[in-house]
Design a protein around this motif. Structure first.
Motif, PDB file in Angstrom:
ATOM      1  N   MET A 137      24.810  48.008  15.637  1.00 11.37           N
ATOM      2  CA  MET A 137      23.861  47.020  16.192  1.00 11.37           C
ATOM      3  C   MET A 137      24.052  45.664  15.507  1.00 11.37           C
ATOM      4  O   MET A 137      23.849  44.617  16.119  1.00 11.37           O
ATOM      5  CB  MET A 137      22.437  47.517  15.952  1.00 11.37           C
ATOM      6  CG  MET A 137      21.459  47.068  16.988  1.00 11.37           C
ATOM      7  SD  MET A 137      21.051  48.395  18.092  1.00 11.37           S
ATOM      8  CE  MET A 137      20.017  49.403  17.058  1.00 11.37           C
ATOM      9  N   ALA A 138      24.446  45.714  14.227  1.00  4.71           N
ATOM     10  CA  ALA A 138      24.632  44.467  13.475  1.00  4.71           C
ATOM     11  C   ALA A 138      25.723  43.602  14.092  1.00  4.71           C
ATOM     12  O   ALA A 138      25.791  42.396  13.834  1.00  4.71           O
ATOM     13  CB  ALA A 138      24.952  44.788  12.017  1.00  4.71           C
ATOM     14  N   SER A 139      26.599  44.193  14.919  1.00  2.00           N
ATOM     15  CA  SER A 139      27.685  43.401  15.525  1.00  2.00           C
ATOM     16  C   SER A 139      27.213  42.645  16.773  1.00  2.00           C
ATOM     17  O   SER A 139      27.942  41.790  17.292  1.00  2.00           O
ATOM     18  CB  SER A 139      28.855  44.314  15.910  1.00  2.00           C
ATOM     19  OG  SER A 139      28.576  45.010  17.119  1.00  2.00           O
TER      20      SER A 139
ATOM     21  N   PRO B  25      24.910  40.226  17.413  1.00  2.00           N
ATOM     22  CA  PRO B  25      24.848  38.759  17.401  1.00  2.00           C
ATOM     23  C   PRO B  25      26.232  38.106  17.448  1.00  2.00           C
ATOM     24  O   PRO B  25      26.432  37.100  18.127  1.00  2.00           O
ATOM     25  CB  PRO B  25      24.133  38.441  16.080  1.00  2.00           C
ATOM     26  CG  PRO B  25      23.351  39.671  15.771  1.00  2.00           C
ATOM     27  CD  PRO B  25      24.162  40.815  16.287  1.00  2.00           C
TER      28      PRO B  25
ATOM     29  N   GLN C 198      22.758  51.857  13.901  1.00  2.00           N
ATOM     30  CA  GLN C 198      22.192  50.675  13.223  1.00  2.00           C
ATOM     31  C   GLN C 198      23.312  49.763  12.715  1.00  2.00           C
ATOM     32  O   GLN C 198      23.244  48.539  12.850  1.00  2.00           O
ATOM     33  CB  GLN C 198      21.272  51.098  12.080  1.00  2.00           C
ATOM     34  CG  GLN C 198      19.874  51.425  12.600  1.00  2.00           C
ATOM     35  CD  GLN C 198      19.019  52.184  11.599  1.00  2.00           C
ATOM     36  OE1 GLN C 198      19.531  52.733  10.624  1.00  2.00           O
ATOM     37  NE2 GLN C 198      17.726  52.239  11.859  1.00  2.00           N
ATOM     38  N   ALA C 199      24.354  50.362  12.156  1.00  2.00           N
ATOM     39  CA  ALA C 199      25.485  49.561  11.649  1.00  2.00           C
ATOM     40  C   ALA C 199      26.160  48.827  12.801  1.00  2.00           C
ATOM     41  O   ALA C 199      26.521  47.645  12.692  1.00  2.00           O
ATOM     42  CB  ALA C 199      26.477  50.459  10.917  1.00  2.00           C
TER      43      ALA C 199
ATOM     44  N   GLN D   5      28.975  39.445  18.751  1.00  2.58           N
ATOM     45  CA  GLN D   5      29.504  39.646  20.112  1.00  2.58           C
ATOM     46  C   GLN D   5      28.859  38.651  21.077  1.00  2.58           C
ATOM     47  O   GLN D   5      29.514  38.104  21.968  1.00  2.58           O
ATOM     48  CB  GLN D   5      29.231  41.074  20.586  1.00  2.58           C
ATOM     49  CG  GLN D   5      30.065  42.123  19.871  1.00  2.58           C
ATOM     50  CD  GLN D   5      30.188  43.401  20.706  1.00  2.58           C
ATOM     51  OE1 GLN D   5      30.505  43.344  21.889  1.00  2.58           O
ATOM     52  NE2 GLN D   5      29.938  44.534  20.082  1.00  2.58           N
TER      53      GLN D   5
ATOM     54  N   TRP E 247      24.664  55.099  12.055  1.00  4.10           N
ATOM     55  CA  TRP E 247      25.876  54.605  12.728  1.00  4.10           C
ATOM     56  C   TRP E 247      25.499  53.556  13.784  1.00  4.10           C
ATOM     57  O   TRP E 247      26.069  52.469  13.829  1.00  4.10           O
ATOM     58  CB  TRP E 247      26.627  55.787  13.345  1.00  4.10           C
ATOM     59  CG  TRP E 247      27.719  55.413  14.305  1.00  4.10           C
ATOM     60  CD1 TRP E 247      27.775  55.734  15.630  1.00  4.10           C
ATOM     61  CD2 TRP E 247      28.913  54.668  14.030  1.00  4.10           C
ATOM     62  NE1 TRP E 247      28.919  55.221  16.206  1.00  4.10           N
ATOM     63  CE2 TRP E 247      29.642  54.555  15.231  1.00  4.10           C
ATOM     64  CE3 TRP E 247      29.423  54.056  12.893  1.00  4.10           C
ATOM     65  CZ2 TRP E 247      30.840  53.880  15.332  1.00  4.10           C
ATOM     66  CZ3 TRP E 247      30.637  53.383  12.991  1.00  4.10           C
ATOM     67  CH2 TRP E 247      31.333  53.296  14.198  1.00  4.10           C
TER      68      TRP E 247
END
Ligand code: FVH
Length: 293
Positions: A216-218, A220, A213-214, A222, A211
């Motif tokens: 964290m992908a946001s 860049p 990790q998913a 943001q 969760w």
């Protein structure tokens, strides 16, 4: 051997958990490593592995052109080095003690007055990671010192130089620590919340990791929104997150756990909505911290 002889002698001052790992890394890399610690017995294991024990801080400073300090705080570093400053002339001091940018800048000024080159550093690793592939060390201060000793510093982990302002490494270090503490804080609250229904932390962690990790992908995207100061969202608005927080806080209270870790973030979301940013995404929040209430 000739290679080992040509290696720069290094002194490590402070043999706590981190200082010991640093000294061990220099030893393993073949550097003549002189060590000193306030409680002398902490040097015993290193001396058994080949380190040279300095009887005093003055002896430690005099032993090497490169002196690495890693102690509890800047006050302790100053207690150790304050009276031996004159011996630092012509040497390079690398201070890996955690502190504030303003303390690092003061230390750089003090070192310059002693005729020493100064690098301040932030260690983005735990002792077990030192000299391994995941260790990152941030440096700022004298560009000449970084250039001269880059090879030696790389023994400890990947080295990243941030600039001539000695305070930058401490600033980045504290900022990265805040990201870590935020993540840990959220994790602790989550574990406490499911723990009220006897869910074991280990079992729940298997869900937390993918969760996070998913999510964290946001980061860049943001970050792009923050840089452009444009926070329109097709992900989720602050209005929606405000309601989510009400549910999170109420459920936590009903389940009987403290909300002290999550309540401050709720307060910031509420402020954002109150200031008219309800339609924006979460990226709006970082900017609001620049105008504290
Ligand atoms: N351990 C970690 O994971 C983190 C990773 C990131 C960087 N930090 C910073 O590293 C500094 C040292 O941390 P540490 O983990 O080595 O800390 P301790 O094991 O508690 O060792 C503390 C050493 O400081 C010496 N010391 C304390 N007060 C004094 C003083 N007044 N005068 C002289 N030395 C002092 C202490 O000596 P002793 O108690 O053994 O005599 C230890 O050598 C720190 O800035 C972290 O934030 C580590």
């Amino acid at each position: 051997n000739a290679g080992a002889d040509s290696r720069t002698p290094v002194t490590v001052i402070g043999l706590g958990m981190m200082g010991t790992a640093l000294a061990e890394a220099f030893l393993k890399a073949g550097h003549r490593t002189t060590v000193w610690n306030r409680s002398a017995d902490k040097a015993d294991a290193l001396v058994a592995k080949g380190a040279i024990r300095a009887a005093t801080a003055a002896e430690a400073v005099s032993a090497s052109p490169l002196i690495v300090v890693c102690v509890l705080d800047y006050e302790a570093a100053h207690e150790i080095l304050g009276s031996v400053g004159g011996l630092l002339t012509g040497r390079t001091l690398v201070n890996l003690t955690n502190g504030k940018p303003e303390q690092a800048r003061k230390a750089a000024k003090w070192a310059a007055e002693q005729g020493a080159d100064y690098l301040d550093g932030g260690i983005m690793a735990i002792p077990q990671m030192i000299a391994g592939p995941g260790a990152l060390l941030l440096y700022s201060g004298s560009p000449g010192a970084f250039e001269t000793y880059r090879g030696e510093l790389d023994v400890l982990g990947a080295s990243q130089y941030l600039g001539e302002d000695a305070g930058l490494a401490a600033l980045y270090d504290l900022a990265l620590l805040s990201a870590m503490y935020g993540m840990f804080g959220g994790f602790y609250h989550a574990v406490a919340l499911v723990g009220t229904e006897k869910v074991e932390a280990s079992a729940f962690t298997a869900l937390v990791i993918p969760w996070l990790q998913a999510m964290m992908a946001s980061l860049p995207l943001q970050a792009q929104a923050m840089d452009a100061n444009v926070h329109a969202t097709d992900v989720s608005s602050l209005y929606i997150n405000k309601i989510g927080f009400v549910n999170l806080i109420k459920a936590s209270q009903e389940q009987g756990i403290s909300t002290e870790l999550v309540a401050p973030l709720q307060a910031l979301v509420d402020r954002a909505v109150a200031e008219g940013y309800g339609a924006d995404g979460l990226s709006r929040l970082a900017g609001l911290l620049k105008k504290p209430q």
